[in-house]
Write a protein that holds these residues in place. Structure first.
Motif, PDB file in Angstrom:
ATOM      1  N   GLY A  36       0.790  -1.225   0.000  1.00  0.00           N
ATOM      2  CA  GLY A  36       0.000   0.000   0.000  1.00  0.00           C
ATOM      3  C   GLY A  36       0.820   1.271   0.000  1.00  0.00           C
ATOM      4  N   ARG A  60      -1.100  -2.385   4.798  1.00  0.00           N
ATOM      5  CA  ARG A  60      -2.287  -1.595   5.133  1.00  0.00           C
ATOM      6  C   ARG A  60      -3.465  -2.042   4.303  1.00  0.00           C
ATOM      7  NH1 ARG A  60       0.280   4.053   4.613  1.00  0.00           N
ATOM      8  NH2 ARG A  60       1.821   2.837   5.671  1.00  0.00           N
ATOM      9  N   ASN A  61      -4.630  -1.713   4.778  1.00  0.00           N
ATOM     10  CA  ASN A  61      -5.870  -2.093   4.108  1.00  0.00           C
ATOM     11  C   ASN A  61      -6.025  -1.294   2.808  1.00  0.00           C
ATOM     12  OD1 ASN A  61      -8.820  -1.665   3.536  1.00  0.00           O
ATOM     13  ND2 ASN A  61      -8.992  -3.117   5.224  1.00  0.00           N
ATOM     14  N   ILE A  63      -8.619  -0.272   1.374  1.00  0.00           N
ATOM     15  CA  ILE A  63      -9.610   0.796   1.480  1.00  0.00           C
ATOM     16  C   ILE A  63      -8.938   2.083   1.959  1.00  0.00           C
ATOM     17  CG2 ILE A  63     -11.684   1.539   2.736  1.00  0.00           C
ATOM     18  CD1 ILE A  63     -12.608  -1.436   2.544  1.00  0.00           C
ATOM     19  N   GLU A  64      -8.057   1.961   2.937  1.00  0.00           N
ATOM     20  CA  GLU A  64      -7.301   3.134   3.405  1.00  0.00           C
ATOM     21  C   GLU A  64      -6.356   3.641   2.320  1.00  0.00           C
ATOM     22  OE1 GLU A  64      -7.938   4.873   6.123  1.00  0.00           O
ATOM     23  OE2 GLU A  64      -9.560   3.431   6.437  1.00  0.00           O
ATOM     24  N   VAL A  65      -5.762   2.723   1.587  1.00  0.00           N
ATOM     25  CA  VAL A  65      -4.877   3.106   0.485  1.00  0.00           C
ATOM     26  C   VAL A  65      -5.654   3.909  -0.557  1.00  0.00           C
ATOM     27  CG1 VAL A  65      -3.447   2.231  -1.415  1.00  0.00           C
ATOM     28  CG2 VAL A  65      -3.302   1.172   0.854  1.00  0.00           C
ATOM     29  N   LYS A  67      -8.357   5.734  -0.138  1.00  0.00           N
ATOM     30  CA  LYS A  67      -8.648   7.072   0.395  1.00  0.00           C
ATOM     31  C   LYS A  67      -7.443   7.993   0.237  1.00  0.00           C
ATOM     32  CE  LYS A  67     -11.958   5.468   3.860  1.00  0.00           C
ATOM     33  NZ  LYS A  67     -12.172   5.268   5.316  1.00  0.00           N
ATOM     34  N   GLN A  68      -6.262   7.481   0.568  1.00  0.00           N
ATOM     35  CA  GLN A  68      -5.060   8.306   0.473  1.00  0.00           C
ATOM     36  C   GLN A  68      -4.706   8.622  -0.974  1.00  0.00           C
ATOM     37  OE1 GLN A  68      -1.943   6.565   2.867  1.00  0.00           O
ATOM     38  NE2 GLN A  68      -3.153   6.717   4.724  1.00  0.00           N
ATOM     39  N   GLU A  71      -6.957  11.355  -2.176  1.00  0.00           N
ATOM     40  CA  GLU A  71      -6.590  12.661  -1.621  1.00  0.00           C
ATOM     41  C   GLU A  71      -5.423  13.271  -2.396  1.00  0.00           C
ATOM     42  OE1 GLU A  71      -5.733  12.365   2.557  1.00  0.00           O
ATOM     43  OE2 GLU A  71      -7.766  11.669   3.016  1.00  0.00           O
ATOM     44  N   THR A  96     -15.364   4.779  -0.642  1.00  0.00           N
ATOM     45  CA  THR A  96     -14.121   5.560  -0.718  1.00  0.00           C
ATOM     46  C   THR A  96     -14.122   6.496  -1.915  1.00  0.00           C
ATOM     47  OG1 THR A  96     -12.913   3.983  -2.112  1.00  0.00           O
ATOM     48  CG2 THR A  96     -12.761   3.682   0.295  1.00  0.00           C
TER      49      THR A  96
END
Length: 146
Positions: A36, A60-61, A63-65, A67-68, A71, A96
């Motif tokens: 990630g 890392r998950n 889904i969090e990746v 989101k980042q 951004e 996301t």
């Protein structure tokens, strides 16, 4: 030319994705990441049009990746390709801002249609997600009632 970044920890899956997308003359694989953090860094640097992203990454998950990545590169579209077919995970992934979700066991059937849908700005959820819910239309995101 459609610029694609692939983020998956399993090299054979990355190779399969490259091979499947190779039939399209307009696709250029700009990079491959095995985790990630590397995926986030490459997306920020390369600003790809589409990121094909696994959820189960070692550091890392996904889904969090996603989101980042969104951004740092808001024009990038996310196409999840994962073994996970849990409705809650799929809904979280779509929330996301992702445009597509394909279960790996059906990648041979769903990856290219999902890719095409993403290119057109549409949403796509693979057919296996709907097999337990036959009233919903397979191959497209009807609703995410989570």
């Amino acid at each position: 030319m459609v610029r694609v970044l692939i983020v998956d920890d399993y090299s054979l899956w990355r190779r399969l994705i490259v091979d499947m997308l190779a039939i399209r003359q307009d696709v250029h694989i700009v990079g491959e990441a095995h985790n990630g953090l590397t995926g986030i860094q490459m997306a920020a640097e390369l600003q790809p049009d589409i990121v094909v992203l696994d959820i189960g990454l070692p550091d890392r998950n996904g889904i969090e990746v996603a989101k980042q990545i969104l951004e740092l590169s808001p024009q990038t579209k996310i196409l999840f390709l994962s073994q996970n077919n849990c409705k809650d995970v799929i809904c979280a992934a779509i929330r996301t801002g992702a445009h597509a979700y394909v279960v790996k066991s059906n990648a041979n059937r769903d990856l290219l249609p999902a890719f095409e849908a993403v290119l057109k700005g549409n949403f796509f959820v693979g057919t296996s997600v709907f097999e337990a819910r036959p009233r919903e239309q397979a191959g497209t995101l009807v609703s995410c009632d989570c």
